[in-house]
Write a protein that holds these residues in place. Structure first.
Motif, mmCIF file in Angstrom:
data_model
loop_
_atom_site.group_PDB
_atom_site.id
_atom_site.type_symbol
_atom_site.label_atom_id
_atom_site.label_comp_id
_atom_site.label_asym_id
_atom_site.label_seq_id
_atom_site.Cartn_x
_atom_site.Cartn_y
_atom_site.Cartn_z
ATOM 1 N N ALA A 1 0.872 -1.088 0.357
ATOM 2 C CA ALA A 1 0.273 0.105 0.292
ATOM 3 C C ALA A 1 0.924 0.962 -0.314
ATOM 4 O O ALA A 1 0.671 2.092 -0.749
ATOM 5 C CB ALA A 1 -1.214 -0.195 1.467
ATOM 6 N N SER A 2 1.855 1.295 0.336
ATOM 7 C CA SER A 2 2.616 2.616 1.063
ATOM 8 C C SER A 2 3.232 3.090 -0.725
ATOM 9 O O SER A 2 4.507 3.496 -1.179
ATOM 10 C CB SER A 2 3.498 2.248 1.414
ATOM 11 N N LEU A 3 3.818 0.771 -1.745
ATOM 12 C CA LEU A 3 4.227 1.576 -2.758
ATOM 13 C C LEU A 3 3.047 2.504 -3.838
ATOM 14 O O LEU A 3 3.385 2.533 -5.108
ATOM 15 C CB LEU A 3 5.129 0.374 -3.755
ATOM 16 N N PHE A 4 1.960 2.270 -3.653
ATOM 17 C CA PHE A 4 0.603 2.377 -4.264
ATOM 18 C C PHE A 4 0.972 3.982 -5.322
ATOM 19 O O PHE A 4 0.661 4.724 -5.920
ATOM 20 C CB PHE A 4 -0.895 2.512 -3.498
ATOM 21 N N PRO A 5 1.384 5.153 -4.056
ATOM 22 C CA PRO A 5 1.935 6.045 -4.211
ATOM 23 C C PRO A 5 3.195 6.830 -5.726
ATOM 24 O O PRO A 5 3.130 7.658 -7.125
ATOM 25 C CB PRO A 5 2.283 7.524 -3.723
ATOM 26 N N ARG A 6 3.626 5.370 -5.572
ATOM 27 C CA ARG A 6 4.596 5.531 -7.118
ATOM 28 C C ARG A 6 4.390 4.265 -8.497
ATOM 29 O O ARG A 6 4.415 5.085 -9.240
ATOM 30 C CB ARG A 6 6.223 4.776 -6.469
ATOM 31 N N ALA B 1 12.417 -2.377 -6.010
ATOM 32 C CA ALA B 1 13.946 -2.874 -5.044
ATOM 33 C C ALA B 1 12.114 -2.949 -3.753
ATOM 34 O O ALA B 1 11.485 -3.759 -3.424
ATOM 35 C CB ALA B 1 14.544 -2.171 -4.493
ATOM 36 N N LEU B 2 11.524 -1.527 -3.717
ATOM 37 C CA LEU B 2 9.932 -1.760 -3.263
ATOM 38 C C LEU B 2 8.913 -3.450 -3.378
ATOM 39 O O LEU B 2 8.457 -3.961 -2.695
ATOM 40 C CB LEU B 2 9.118 -1.260 -2.732
ATOM 41 N N GLY B 3 9.197 -3.584 -4.826
ATOM 42 C CA GLY B 3 8.129 -4.911 -5.106
ATOM 43 C C GLY B 3 8.767 -6.390 -4.981
ATOM 44 O O GLY B 3 8.430 -6.876 -4.980
ATOM 45 N N GLY B 4 10.032 -5.958 -5.222
ATOM 46 C CA GLY B 4 10.494 -7.571 -4.795
ATOM 47 C C GLY B 4 10.812 -7.822 -3.223
ATOM 48 O O GLY B 4 9.934 -9.200 -2.846
ATOM 49 N N ALA B 5 10.516 -6.515 -1.551
ATOM 50 C CA ALA B 5 10.069 -6.873 -0.748
ATOM 51 C C ALA B 5 9.375 -7.544 -0.296
ATOM 52 O O ALA B 5 8.571 -8.355 0.057
ATOM 53 C CB ALA B 5 10.660 -5.157 -0.331
ATOM 54 N N VAL B 6 7.444 -6.259 -1.104
ATOM 55 C CA VAL B 6 6.522 -6.913 -1.049
ATOM 56 C C VAL B 6 6.217 -8.924 -1.764
ATOM 57 O O VAL B 6 5.476 -9.503 -1.499
ATOM 58 C CB VAL B 6 5.967 -5.995 -1.987
ATOM 59 N N ALA B 7 6.662 -8.694 -3.117
ATOM 60 C CA ALA B 7 6.679 -10.366 -3.529
ATOM 61 C C ALA B 7 7.440 -11.687 -2.389
ATOM 62 O O ALA B 7 6.886 -12.760 -2.184
ATOM 63 C CB ALA B 7 7.514 -10.089 -4.589
ATOM 64 N N LEU C 1 -4.011 -5.151 12.462
ATOM 65 C CA LEU C 1 -2.317 -4.680 13.358
ATOM 66 C C LEU C 1 -1.533 -3.695 12.703
ATOM 67 O O LEU C 1 -0.793 -2.920 12.504
ATOM 68 C CB LEU C 1 -1.992 -6.201 13.666
ATOM 69 N N ALA C 2 -1.546 -4.576 10.945
ATOM 70 C CA ALA C 2 -0.465 -4.328 9.881
ATOM 71 C C ALA C 2 -0.736 -3.076 9.748
ATOM 72 O O ALA C 2 -0.029 -1.394 9.375
ATOM 73 C CB ALA C 2 -0.280 -4.891 8.727
ATOM 74 N N GLY C 3 -2.500 -2.537 9.580
ATOM 75 C CA GLY C 3 -1.955 -1.359 8.824
ATOM 76 C C GLY C 3 -2.255 -0.343 9.811
ATOM 77 O O GLY C 3 -1.952 0.486 9.374
ATOM 78 N N TYR C 4 -2.667 -0.674 11.311
ATOM 79 C CA TYR C 4 -2.317 0.590 12.241
ATOM 80 C C TYR C 4 -0.948 0.889 12.462
ATOM 81 O O TYR C 4 -0.775 1.966 12.586
ATOM 82 C CB TYR C 4 -3.347 0.220 13.265
ATOM 83 N N LEU C 5 0.141 -0.252 12.067
ATOM 84 C CA LEU C 5 1.485 0.377 12.837
ATOM 85 C C LEU C 5 1.934 0.825 11.551
ATOM 86 O O LEU C 5 3.173 1.337 11.708
ATOM 87 C CB LEU C 5 1.798 -1.042 12.812
ATOM 88 N N VAL C 6 2.015 0.228 10.147
ATOM 89 C CA VAL C 6 2.639 0.701 9.035
ATOM 90 C C VAL C 6 2.091 1.445 8.386
ATOM 91 O O VAL C 6 2.492 2.936 8.064
ATOM 92 C CB VAL C 6 2.854 -0.459 7.972
ATOM 93 N N LEU C 7 0.876 1.682 7.699
ATOM 94 C CA LEU C 7 -0.340 3.237 7.408
ATOM 95 C C LEU C 7 -0.736 4.179 8.310
ATOM 96 O O LEU C 7 -1.784 4.652 7.977
ATOM 97 C CB LEU C 7 -1.197 1.843 5.961
ATOM 98 N N HIS C 8 -0.557 3.482 9.411
ATOM 99 C CA HIS C 8 -1.239 4.582 10.287
ATOM 100 C C HIS C 8 -2.720 4.786 10.467
ATOM 101 O O HIS C 8 -3.400 5.424 10.450
ATOM 102 C CB HIS C 8 -0.967 5.839 10.675
#
Length: 338
Positions: free
Chosen positions: A60-65, A236-242, A278-285
């Motif tokens: 989700a953090s990669l969507f703007p790119r 790099a982020l796409g590889g991390a997501v995969a 929990l992930a949405g709260y911690l990473v995406l606030h």
């Protein structure tokens, strides 16, 4: 799937025969070993769930790119490349029907990922995964037996009602619809995965399906993101997501199934919506209201209950009554010879 612990040799067999004295400490040691294996299995499942859902938060953090479609293309392409290199699946020896299953499997995989990322782009991650899990939940309810399955269906519907208590327009109807569509394709993915597993050895079917899904999603990703897909940071982020969302969770789940019964594994996987929140709260606030937390809890409980109902063994048939036979002439029960 056969529980490998049921295939373990007995103490008598290891000792050299039924006449050999059994070690009194052996059952205790075996019990400790099973408990330790179970705890390791639970840890592996938990690690896989966390990896997958936190990977979705990174996506989700990669969507703007590169946009949601670009993230799907990167994830499937990298995952397919890793699986093909590791598994090296065979090409020959399969017919049209086999490849038709792979095409359907890959289409379900691509569509499921495309729709869930479209949903995550519009609604909170925990809510999206909660709606998505209704697909496998419905499949469990349909395949279950007995009246108990309707209890789990009712709990799930109560959870959905809480999520849409203000109207799905406020929740974003498009996002909710995409999440529900992803859930339907998830159910199809489960069925097609079983068919592919019966036709292809090991994980060859998954590798080919991932490659097919990558090819299907690539035109949409290129149209949506263009040259941004080749940006080093995006790659790099796409590889991390995969790795987080596909490669690592699959590996951990495969290892956990060697230590846990399939029913226990499926119940633990029902915790995905809670971990996603929990992930949405911690990473995406992304915060959640109390009613939304209660809705997620209801869907998690319904998923776990439906899985337990669907996988519980059928009751054993009652033993047939023994027929009493008349004693033969010249003999009586309990009489002495002589």
């Amino acid at each position: 799937m056969t529980d490998v612990r049921a295939l373990a040799p007995t103490v008598d067999a290891v000792a050299g025969g039924p006449e050999a004295p059994a070690d009194p400490a052996a059952p205790v040691e075996a019990g400790r070993g099973e408990r330790a294996a179970g705890l390791v299995g639970v840890g592996l499942v938990a690690g896989g769930i966390c990896s997958q859902q936190f990977g979705a938060a990174v996506a989700a953090s990669l969507f703007p790119r590169v946009g949601a479609l670009g993230v799907v293309s990167l994830r499937l392409a990298v995952s397919a490349l890793v699986l093909l290199l590791v598994c090296r699946p065979a090409v020959r020896g399969y017919g049209r029907a086999d490849w038709a299953v792979i095409v359907g499997f890959g289409a379900a995989l691509a569509g499921m990922n495309t729709l869930i990322y479209q949903a995550i782009d519009r609604i909170p991650l925990g809510t999206a995964v909660t709606l998505e899990v209704l697909g496998p939940l419905a499949l469990s309810v349909v395949t279950a037996r007995g009246p108990g399955r309707w209890l789990w269906a009712g709990l799930a519907l109560a959870g959905v009602a809480l999520l849409g208590r203000g109207g799905f327009g406020e929740l974003n109807a498009a996002g909710a619809g995409c999440a529900l569509g992803a859930g339907a394709l998830w159910a199809a993915y489960i069925l097609l995965s079983a068919r592919a597993g019966s036709r292809f050895p090991r994980v060859d079917g998954l590798a080919w399906a991932m490659a097919c899904g990558a090819l299907l999603s690539l035109p949409l990703g290129v149209a949506g993101a263009g040259g941004a897909l080749l940006d080093p940071a995006a790659l790099a982020l796409g590889g991390a997501v995969a790795l987080l969302s596909s490669v690592l969770p699959y590996t951990l789940e495969l290892l956990s199934l060697r230590r846990l019964a399939p029913a226990a594994f499926s119940v633990l996987m029902s915790l995905s919506p809670a971990v996603a929140a929990l992930a949405g709260y911690l990473v995406l606030h992304q915060g959640l209201a109390l009613a939304e937390v209660a809705a997620i809890a209801l869907v998690v409980a319904a998923s776990a209950g439906a899985v337990r109902t669907a996988t519980s063994p059928a009751p054993a048939p009652a033993p047939a009554p023994r027929r009493r036979t008349r004693p033969r002439a010249g003999s009586r029960s309990g009489s002495r010879a002589g």
